[in-house]
Write a protein that holds these residues in place. Structure first.
Motif, PDB file in Angstrom:
ATOM      1  N   LEU A  11       0.782  -1.251  -0.058  1.00  0.00           N
ATOM      2  CA  LEU A  11       0.041   0.088   0.026  1.00  0.00           C
ATOM      3  C   LEU A  11       1.013   1.331   0.041  1.00  0.00           C
ATOM      4  CD1 LEU A  11      -2.657   1.249   0.295  1.00  0.00           C
ATOM      5  CD2 LEU A  11      -2.435   1.146   2.777  1.00  0.00           C
ATOM      6  N   VAL A  12       0.733   2.271  -0.846  1.00  0.00           N
ATOM      7  CA  VAL A  12       1.197   3.394  -0.959  1.00  0.00           C
ATOM      8  C   VAL A  12       0.502   4.661  -1.254  1.00  0.00           C
ATOM      9  CG1 VAL A  12       1.890   2.954  -3.456  1.00  0.00           C
ATOM     10  CG2 VAL A  12       3.647   4.496  -1.986  1.00  0.00           C
ATOM     11  N   GLN A  13       0.930   5.700  -0.877  1.00  0.00           N
ATOM     12  CA  GLN A  13       0.072   6.838  -1.205  1.00  0.00           C
ATOM     13  C   GLN A  13       0.199   7.329  -2.535  1.00  0.00           C
ATOM     14  OE1 GLN A  13       0.693   9.881   1.481  1.00  0.00           O
ATOM     15  NE2 GLN A  13      -0.812   9.162   3.025  1.00  0.00           N
ATOM     16  N   ALA A  14      -0.894   8.167  -3.350  1.00  0.00           N
ATOM     17  CA  ALA A  14      -0.410   8.670  -4.634  1.00  0.00           C
ATOM     18  C   ALA A  14       0.828   9.446  -4.594  1.00  0.00           C
ATOM     19  CB  ALA A  14      -1.800   9.364  -5.156  1.00  0.00           C
ATOM     20  N   GLY A  15       1.475   9.291  -5.607  1.00  0.00           N
ATOM     21  CA  GLY A  15       2.892  10.247  -5.956  1.00  0.00           C
ATOM     22  C   GLY A  15       3.919   9.224  -5.283  1.00  0.00           C
ATOM     23  N   GLY A  16       3.698   8.242  -4.521  1.00  0.00           N
ATOM     24  CA  GLY A  16       5.004   7.602  -3.897  1.00  0.00           C
ATOM     25  C   GLY A  16       5.480   6.496  -5.080  1.00  0.00           C
ATOM     26  N   SER A  17       6.204   5.703  -4.456  1.00  0.00           N
ATOM     27  CA  SER A  17       6.993   4.818  -5.302  1.00  0.00           C
ATOM     28  C   SER A  17       7.155   3.317  -4.580  1.00  0.00           C
ATOM     29  CB  SER A  17       8.768   5.158  -5.380  1.00  0.00           C
ATOM     30  OG  SER A  17       8.673   6.364  -6.183  1.00  0.00           O
ATOM     31  N   LEU A  18       7.451   2.240  -5.384  1.00  0.00           N
ATOM     32  CA  LEU A  18       7.586   0.786  -5.233  1.00  0.00           C
ATOM     33  C   LEU A  18       8.506   0.275  -6.091  1.00  0.00           C
ATOM     34  CD1 LEU A  18       4.054  -0.423  -4.321  1.00  0.00           C
ATOM     35  CD2 LEU A  18       5.452  -0.131  -2.675  1.00  0.00           C
ATOM     36  N   ARG A  19       9.066  -0.827  -5.523  1.00  0.00           N
ATOM     37  CA  ARG A  19      10.039  -1.397  -6.549  1.00  0.00           C
ATOM     38  C   ARG A  19       9.720  -2.837  -6.073  1.00  0.00           C
ATOM     39  NH1 ARG A  19      16.455  -2.914  -7.407  1.00  0.00           N
ATOM     40  NH2 ARG A  19      16.031  -4.073  -5.558  1.00  0.00           N
ATOM     41  N   LEU A  20       8.962  -3.493  -7.447  1.00  0.00           N
ATOM     42  CA  LEU A  20       8.728  -4.911  -7.466  1.00  0.00           C
ATOM     43  C   LEU A  20       9.842  -5.830  -7.916  1.00  0.00           C
ATOM     44  CD1 LEU A  20       5.073  -4.794  -9.245  1.00  0.00           C
ATOM     45  CD2 LEU A  20       5.619  -4.502  -6.910  1.00  0.00           C
ATOM     46  N   SER A  21       9.926  -7.030  -7.343  1.00  0.00           N
ATOM     47  CA  SER A  21      10.973  -7.927  -7.731  1.00  0.00           C
ATOM     48  C   SER A  21      10.208  -9.264  -8.273  1.00  0.00           C
ATOM     49  CB  SER A  21      11.931  -8.335  -6.471  1.00  0.00           C
ATOM     50  OG  SER A  21      12.581  -7.066  -6.187  1.00  0.00           O
ATOM     51  N   CYS A  22      11.086  -9.777  -9.059  1.00  0.00           N
ATOM     52  CA  CYS A  22      10.562 -11.124  -9.606  1.00  0.00           C
ATOM     53  C   CYS A  22      11.590 -12.181  -9.634  1.00  0.00           C
ATOM     54  CB  CYS A  22       9.842 -11.267 -10.790  1.00  0.00           C
ATOM     55  SG  CYS A  22       9.305 -12.747 -11.595  1.00  0.00           S
ATOM     56  N   ALA A  23      11.751 -13.134  -8.496  1.00  0.00           N
ATOM     57  CA  ALA A  23      12.768 -13.997  -8.434  1.00  0.00           C
ATOM     58  C   ALA A  23      12.593 -15.485  -9.218  1.00  0.00           C
ATOM     59  CB  ALA A  23      12.882 -14.353  -7.023  1.00  0.00           C
ATOM     60  N   ALA A  24      13.408 -15.669 -10.014  1.00  0.00           N
ATOM     61  CA  ALA A  24      13.363 -16.765 -11.044  1.00  0.00           C
ATOM     62  C   ALA A  24      13.867 -17.879 -10.620  1.00  0.00           C
ATOM     63  CB  ALA A  24      13.525 -16.325 -12.479  1.00  0.00           C
ATOM     64  N   SER A  25      13.552 -19.135 -10.934  1.00  0.00           N
ATOM     65  CA  SER A  25      14.384 -20.404 -10.761  1.00  0.00           C
ATOM     66  C   SER A  25      14.243 -21.228 -11.759  1.00  0.00           C
ATOM     67  CB  SER A  25      14.230 -20.974  -9.335  1.00  0.00           C
ATOM     68  OG  SER A  25      12.851 -21.284  -9.275  1.00  0.00           O
ATOM     69  N   GLY A  26      14.900 -22.279 -11.942  1.00  0.00           N
ATOM     70  CA  GLY A  26      14.763 -23.478 -13.060  1.00  0.00           C
ATOM     71  C   GLY A  26      15.659 -23.020 -14.211  1.00  0.00           C
ATOM     72  N   ARG A  27      15.041 -22.862 -15.273  1.00  0.00           N
ATOM     73  CA  ARG A  27      16.508 -23.141 -16.503  1.00  0.00           C
ATOM     74  C   ARG A  27      17.018 -21.778 -16.676  1.00  0.00           C
ATOM     75  NH1 ARG A  27      13.591 -25.613 -21.897  1.00  0.00           N
ATOM     76  NH2 ARG A  27      15.457 -25.109 -22.386  1.00  0.00           N
ATOM     77  N   THR A  28      17.795 -21.545 -17.450  1.00  0.00           N
ATOM     78  CA  THR A  28      18.560 -20.274 -17.548  1.00  0.00           C
ATOM     79  C   THR A  28      17.730 -18.933 -17.794  1.00  0.00           C
ATOM     80  OG1 THR A  28      20.455 -21.558 -18.398  1.00  0.00           O
ATOM     81  CG2 THR A  28      20.647 -19.264 -18.592  1.00  0.00           C
ATOM     82  N   PHE A  29      17.830 -18.122 -16.687  1.00  0.00           N
ATOM     83  CA  PHE A  29      16.830 -16.936 -16.743  1.00  0.00           C
ATOM     84  C   PHE A  29      17.278 -16.169 -18.121  1.00  0.00           C
ATOM     85  CE2 PHE A  29      14.535 -13.703 -15.053  1.00  0.00           C
ATOM     86  CZ  PHE A  29      15.185 -12.312 -14.883  1.00  0.00           C
ATOM     87  N   SER A  30      18.373 -15.951 -18.645  1.00  0.00           N
ATOM     88  CA  SER A  30      18.821 -15.275 -19.572  1.00  0.00           C
ATOM     89  C   SER A  30      18.315 -15.663 -21.017  1.00  0.00           C
ATOM     90  CB  SER A  30      20.294 -14.993 -19.748  1.00  0.00           C
ATOM     91  OG  SER A  30      20.865 -16.174 -19.983  1.00  0.00           O
ATOM     92  N   ASN A  31      17.632 -16.980 -20.950  1.00  0.00           N
ATOM     93  CA  ASN A  31      17.028 -17.583 -22.150  1.00  0.00           C
ATOM     94  C   ASN A  31      15.609 -17.043 -22.301  1.00  0.00           C
ATOM     95  OD1 ASN A  31      19.158 -19.266 -22.766  1.00  0.00           O
ATOM     96  ND2 ASN A  31      18.072 -20.858 -21.836  1.00  0.00           N
ATOM     97  N   TYR A  32      15.124 -16.096 -21.138  1.00  0.00           N
ATOM     98  CA  TYR A  32      13.509 -15.488 -21.518  1.00  0.00           C
ATOM     99  C   TYR A  32      13.436 -14.108 -21.716  1.00  0.00           C
ATOM    100  CZ  TYR A  32      12.777 -20.210 -19.150  1.00  0.00           C
ATOM    101  OH  TYR A  32      12.708 -21.645 -19.252  1.00  0.00           O
ATOM    102  N   ALA A  33      12.743 -14.014 -22.328  1.00  0.00           N
ATOM    103  CA  ALA A  33      12.326 -12.396 -22.421  1.00  0.00           C
ATOM    104  C   ALA A  33      11.328 -12.381 -21.326  1.00  0.00           C
ATOM    105  CB  ALA A  33      11.665 -12.012 -23.743  1.00  0.00           C
TER     106      ALA A  33
END
Length: 125
Positions: A11-33
């Motif tokens: 939850l954030v107020q209008a005008g604020g910031s957030l950073r989302l992360s997406c952790a991957a596992s499995g096959r080589t990450f660099s193979n995926y767009a």
């Protein structure tokens, strides 16, 4: 196959910031767009941003251009979405997605093979 886990929503107020992360596992990450999509209640899942396998080129929806930045760290096998100047209309569940398609329509959710479970972003006005 690749497994994707999002984090960083909240939850954030209008005008604020957030950073989302997406952790991957499995096959080589660099193979995926990679891409970020979002879905607000009662609406279709929509494209937010995408990034090429090398990270050299990015794509954005007009609604977030200039406010959001997508990036990836192939060494840390993690995708990011920096969201600044948030608006109430950015409220949605945000999903990261991975694609093996080539060629790829970066803007189309149909061209992504793997999805995370989503993280809620709520922007209060």
């Amino acid at each position: 196959q690749v497994q994707l886990v999002e984090s960083g929503g909240g939850l954030v107020q209008a005008g604020g910031s957030l950073r989302l992360s997406c952790a991957a596992s499995g096959r080589t990450f660099s193979n995926y767009a990679m891409g970020w999509f979002r879905q607000a209640p009662g609406k279709e899942r929509e494209f937010v941003a995408a990034i090429r396998r090398s990270g050299s080129i990015t794509y954005y929806a007009d609604s977030v251009k200039g406010r959001f930045t997508i990036s990836r760290d192939n060494a840390k096998i993690t995708l990011y979405l920096q969201m600044n100047s948030l608006k109430s209309e950015d409220t949605a569940v945000y999903y990261c997605a991975a694609s093996t398609y080539y060629p790829l329509n970066y803007y189309s959710r149909a061209d992504y093979d793997y999805w995370g479970q989503g993280t809620q972003v709520t922007v209060s006005s």
